[in-house]
Design a protein around this motif. Structure first.
Motif, mmCIF file in Angstrom:
data_model
loop_
_atom_site.group_PDB
_atom_site.id
_atom_site.type_symbol
_atom_site.label_atom_id
_atom_site.label_comp_id
_atom_site.label_asym_id
_atom_site.label_seq_id
_atom_site.Cartn_x
_atom_site.Cartn_y
_atom_site.Cartn_z
ATOM 1 N N ARG A 211 0.844 -1.321 -0.333
ATOM 2 C CA ARG A 211 0.059 -0.328 -0.339
ATOM 3 C C ARG A 211 1.088 0.881 -0.145
ATOM 4 N NH1 ARG A 211 -5.288 0.778 3.274
ATOM 5 N NH2 ARG A 211 -5.845 2.376 2.494
ATOM 6 N N ILE A 212 0.941 2.100 -0.728
ATOM 7 C CA ILE A 212 2.526 2.936 -1.228
ATOM 8 C C ILE A 212 1.254 4.148 -0.607
ATOM 9 C CG2 ILE A 212 3.289 1.980 -2.988
ATOM 10 C CD1 ILE A 212 2.163 3.927 -4.928
ATOM 11 N N GLN A 213 0.332 4.659 -0.525
ATOM 12 C CA GLN A 213 -0.295 5.412 -0.074
ATOM 13 C C GLN A 213 -1.753 5.334 0.506
ATOM 14 O OE1 GLN A 213 -2.795 8.457 -3.170
ATOM 15 N NE2 GLN A 213 -0.083 7.888 -4.196
ATOM 16 N N GLY B 124 12.226 9.783 -8.188
ATOM 17 C CA GLY B 124 11.945 9.859 -7.176
ATOM 18 C C GLY B 124 10.777 10.038 -6.383
ATOM 19 N N ASN B 125 9.897 10.245 -6.461
ATOM 20 C CA ASN B 125 8.345 9.789 -5.689
ATOM 21 C C ASN B 125 7.484 9.566 -6.605
ATOM 22 O OD1 ASN B 125 9.718 10.651 -3.089
ATOM 23 N ND2 ASN B 125 8.311 12.960 -3.245
ATOM 24 N N MET B 126 7.380 9.499 -7.708
ATOM 25 C CA MET B 126 6.715 8.621 -8.583
ATOM 26 C C MET B 126 7.510 7.191 -9.322
ATOM 27 S SD MET B 126 4.186 11.057 -9.288
ATOM 28 C CE MET B 126 3.558 10.592 -10.382
ATOM 29 N N ASN C 201 6.134 8.701 3.259
ATOM 30 C CA ASN C 201 6.648 8.284 4.790
ATOM 31 C C ASN C 201 6.389 6.696 4.471
ATOM 32 O OD1 ASN C 201 3.732 7.847 4.506
ATOM 33 N ND2 ASN C 201 2.958 7.240 6.426
ATOM 34 N N LYS C 202 5.785 5.711 3.831
ATOM 35 C CA LYS C 202 5.894 5.322 2.780
ATOM 36 C C LYS C 202 7.784 4.431 1.865
ATOM 37 C CE LYS C 202 1.709 3.644 3.757
ATOM 38 N NZ LYS C 202 1.580 1.855 4.476
ATOM 39 N N LYS C 203 8.299 6.030 1.843
ATOM 40 C CA LYS C 203 9.213 5.112 0.629
ATOM 41 C C LYS C 203 10.144 3.977 1.338
ATOM 42 C CE LYS C 203 11.986 8.081 -2.694
ATOM 43 N NZ LYS C 203 11.905 9.244 -2.800
ATOM 44 N N GLU C 204 10.656 4.752 2.006
ATOM 45 C CA GLU C 204 11.661 3.893 2.914
ATOM 46 C C GLU C 204 10.764 2.146 3.182
ATOM 47 O OE1 GLU C 204 14.281 3.085 6.716
ATOM 48 O OE2 GLU C 204 13.211 5.334 6.211
#
Length: 235
Positions: free
Chosen positions: A190-192, A207-209, A223-226
């Motif tokens: 669940r990425i967002q 990046g964030n995409m 807050n999900k990226k790591e």
């Protein structure tokens, strides 16, 4: 005293009411659902652990046999039907007992005690203990089978979910949380707030995409990226 959860599935209202009344007379049974539509029972069992199911056999859309066969890890099953002809097939399918309508309470209690012993012996694992490789959803009035590894992403749209499978898109009434509980957490993330994606469908990360193999781009929550990078094996 151990408590055992159960559901009743029968398209005939009177049949359901009789079994519900029998269940209320047995202290160790807890009724958690009663369904006149076997499809609704199937959808419930895909995301909820139940110990025992009392089910009719001849029902519209899918019959009792098909309902049991569609479940990855079915609960202990007691069939209750007006027809004796299905008894042999029922026991071949692993059903614990087979009751013929009209059902007497003493016969019902005997079947329940047998089912209780099966649950205590661990013959039927809880649904959450095994991850299914497929699910059934109700979409546009049809029951649709979806292989989980074919899902690219799932998007929440209010009270509905959009499930994208390669070239096909399905819409069903469900929550993202209920779907998240079913899916393998090593394969889906669940990425967002509104998206779950299949990590095997990730093509590029900039990046964030995140770009998926079908060209869809989705932003990942900061807050999900790591956690997401750890799942992908990226340091």
């Amino acid at each position: 005293m151990d408590k055992f959860t159960c559901i009743v599935t029968d398209d005939e209202p009177l049949g359901r009411e009789i079994i519900e009344s029998f269940v209320k007379e047995i202290p160790f049974l807890t009724l958690v659902g009663s369904f006149g539509d076997p499809v609704e029972a199937l959808l419930y069992l895909q995301s909820n652990a139940v110990d025992i199911m009392f089910s009719d056999i001849q029902m519209p859309k899918i019959n009792g046999m098909e309902l049991v066969n569609a479940l990855v890890n079915p609960p202990v099953i007691i069939f209750i039907t007006a027809h004796r002809d299905f008894a042999l097939d029922s026991f071949d399918a692993g059903v614990t007992d087979y009751l013929v309508k009209p059902v007497r309470f003493d016969r019902f209690l005997k079947a329940v005690n047998r089912a209780k012993e099966s649950v205590l012996a661990g013959k039927t694992p809880k649904i959450q203990e095994a991850r299914p490789d497929r699910i059934f959803i109700k979409s546009e009035g049809r029951l649709v089978k979806i292989l989980l590894h074919e899902i690219l992403y799932i998007e929440s749209q209010g009270d509905y979910l959009k499930i994208v499978v390669y070239e096909k898109t399905y819409t069903t009434q469900a929550t993202l949380k209920s779907m998240e509980e079913i899916l393998d957490k090593q394969l889906f993330f669940r990425i967002q707030r509104s998206f779950i994606l299949n990590i095997e469908a990730v093509k590029t990360v900039t990046g964030n995409m995140i770009e998926l193999t079908n060209g869809k781009s989705i932003a990942i929550a900061v807050n999900k990226k790591e956690e997401f990078f750890t799942l992908l094996g990226i340091k």
